[in-house]
Write a protein that holds these residues in place. Structure first.
Motif, short mmCIF file in Angstrom:
data_model
loop_
_atom_site.label_atom_id
_atom_site.label_comp_id
_atom_site.label_asym_id
_atom_site.label_seq_id
_atom_site.Cartn_x
_atom_site.Cartn_y
_atom_site.Cartn_z
N THR A 31 -2.07 -34.75 -0.26
CA THR A 31 -3.01 -34.98 0.84
C THR A 31 -2.46 -34.46 2.15
O THR A 31 -3.15 -33.79 2.92
CB THR A 31 -3.33 -36.48 0.97
OG1 THR A 31 -3.87 -36.96 -0.26
CG2 THR A 31 -4.34 -36.72 2.09
N ASP A 34 -2.45 -30.58 2.05
CA ASP A 34 -3.79 -30.02 2.24
C ASP A 34 -4.27 -30.19 3.68
O ASP A 34 -4.84 -29.26 4.26
CB ASP A 34 -4.77 -30.69 1.28
CG ASP A 34 -4.60 -30.22 -0.16
OD1 ASP A 34 -4.09 -29.10 -0.35
OD2 ASP A 34 -4.97 -30.97 -1.08
N ASN A 35 -4.06 -31.36 4.25
CA ASN A 35 -4.50 -31.61 5.62
C ASN A 35 -3.82 -30.65 6.61
O ASN A 35 -4.46 -30.12 7.52
CB ASN A 35 -4.23 -33.06 6.03
CG ASN A 35 -5.14 -34.04 5.33
OD1 ASN A 35 -6.21 -33.67 4.83
ND2 ASN A 35 -4.74 -35.30 5.27
N GLU A 38 -5.20 -27.05 6.02
CA GLU A 38 -6.61 -26.96 6.39
C GLU A 38 -6.76 -26.86 7.91
O GLU A 38 -7.54 -26.05 8.42
CB GLU A 38 -7.39 -28.18 5.87
CG GLU A 38 -7.73 -28.08 4.39
CD GLU A 38 -8.45 -29.32 3.89
OE1 GLU A 38 -8.41 -30.37 4.59
OE2 GLU A 38 -9.06 -29.27 2.81
N GLN A 39 -6.01 -27.66 8.63
CA GLN A 39 -6.04 -27.60 10.09
C GLN A 39 -5.52 -26.26 10.59
O GLN A 39 -6.07 -25.68 11.54
CB GLN A 39 -5.20 -28.74 10.67
CG GLN A 39 -5.79 -30.12 10.44
CD GLN A 39 -4.88 -31.24 10.93
OE1 GLN A 39 -3.89 -30.99 11.62
NE2 GLN A 39 -5.23 -32.47 10.58
N PHE A 176 -9.28 -26.78 -1.63
CA PHE A 176 -8.15 -27.29 -0.88
C PHE A 176 -7.03 -26.25 -0.91
O PHE A 176 -6.97 -25.44 -1.85
CB PHE A 176 -7.65 -28.60 -1.49
CG PHE A 176 -8.64 -29.72 -1.45
CD1 PHE A 176 -8.82 -30.46 -0.28
CD2 PHE A 176 -9.38 -30.05 -2.57
CE1 PHE A 176 -9.74 -31.51 -0.24
CE2 PHE A 176 -10.30 -31.10 -2.54
CZ PHE A 176 -10.48 -31.82 -1.38
#
Length: 210
Positions: A31, A34-35, A38-39, A176
């Protein structure tokens, strides 16, 4: 087995397994991974139109067109073992990737487009493009391109294109970041495995008779 195949399998397979198992276990680090990416990918807004065009060029059906184009050219150059090699590598990679999707059963990001249905891991677009890129890098280019400088430039261009494809799939929320990374690890591994088997079945002098 050639050294290049050993390296690709020994690097790609552990990474793929770590990602797949971590996703299935809902590991916290996935998590966070991915976060973060992604940002990072969405730092520059307003690129959706461009990214959709890029993702179209790497669509799974378009990947098959690229594969067939390469295979046809090789076939008419009487390089039938090489032509069969890329076809078999791509078709089997897609089939195994499909099975993995249904084993892992990861849902796509919430904001994904309606056209991007099905499970998320691994990314099919990325999987097909990685197979083509690394098949060219590991198998075809070293044989047909004699200039080391030209080879390096081709490698760089192919890797840059692959990275752009990976970014595009994350940018449009189709996958993702760990999905596209898992696709790279799997595809690199698969190219190494199939080529290692192919070497046993096809003599190098026949396979690479350019």
């Amino acid at each position: 087995m050639q050294k290049k195949n050993i390296i690709t399998i020994c690097i790609g397979l552990p990474i793929f397994l770590i990602l797949a198992i971590s996703i299935m276990l809902h590991a916290a680090w996935i998590t966070g991974f991915d976060n973060f990416f992604e940002q990072l990918v969405h730092t520059i807004p307003g690129l959706k139109g461009l990214m959709l065009k890029i993702t179209f060029l790497a669509d799974t059906k378009v990947d098959l067109v690229w594969m067939l184009l390469i295979a046809v050219i090789l076939w008419f150059r009487r390089q039938r073992p090489l032509a069969l090699s890329i076809v078999i590598t791509m078709v089997t990679a897609d089939a195994v990737g499909y099975v993995i999707k249904h084993i892992v059963q990861r849902s796509r990001p919430l904001n994904h487009l309606a056209v991007d249905d099905g499970f998320s891991f691994p990314s099919g677009h990325t999987l097909g493009m990685v197979v083509i890129v690394f098949w060219l890098i590991l198998i075809m280019i070293p044989v047909i391109v004699k200039s080391s400088t030209t080879r390096i430039w081709l490698y760089v261009l192919l890797i840059v294109w692959l990275i752009i494809v990976m970014i595009s799939r994350v940018y449009v929320y189709a996958h993702f970041p760990s999905d596209v990374c898992g696709s790279v690890a799997f595809s690199v591994t698969w190219v190494g495995i199939v080529d290692a088997i192919w070497d046993k079945l096809t003599p190098r002098t026949q396979k690479n008779n350019f």
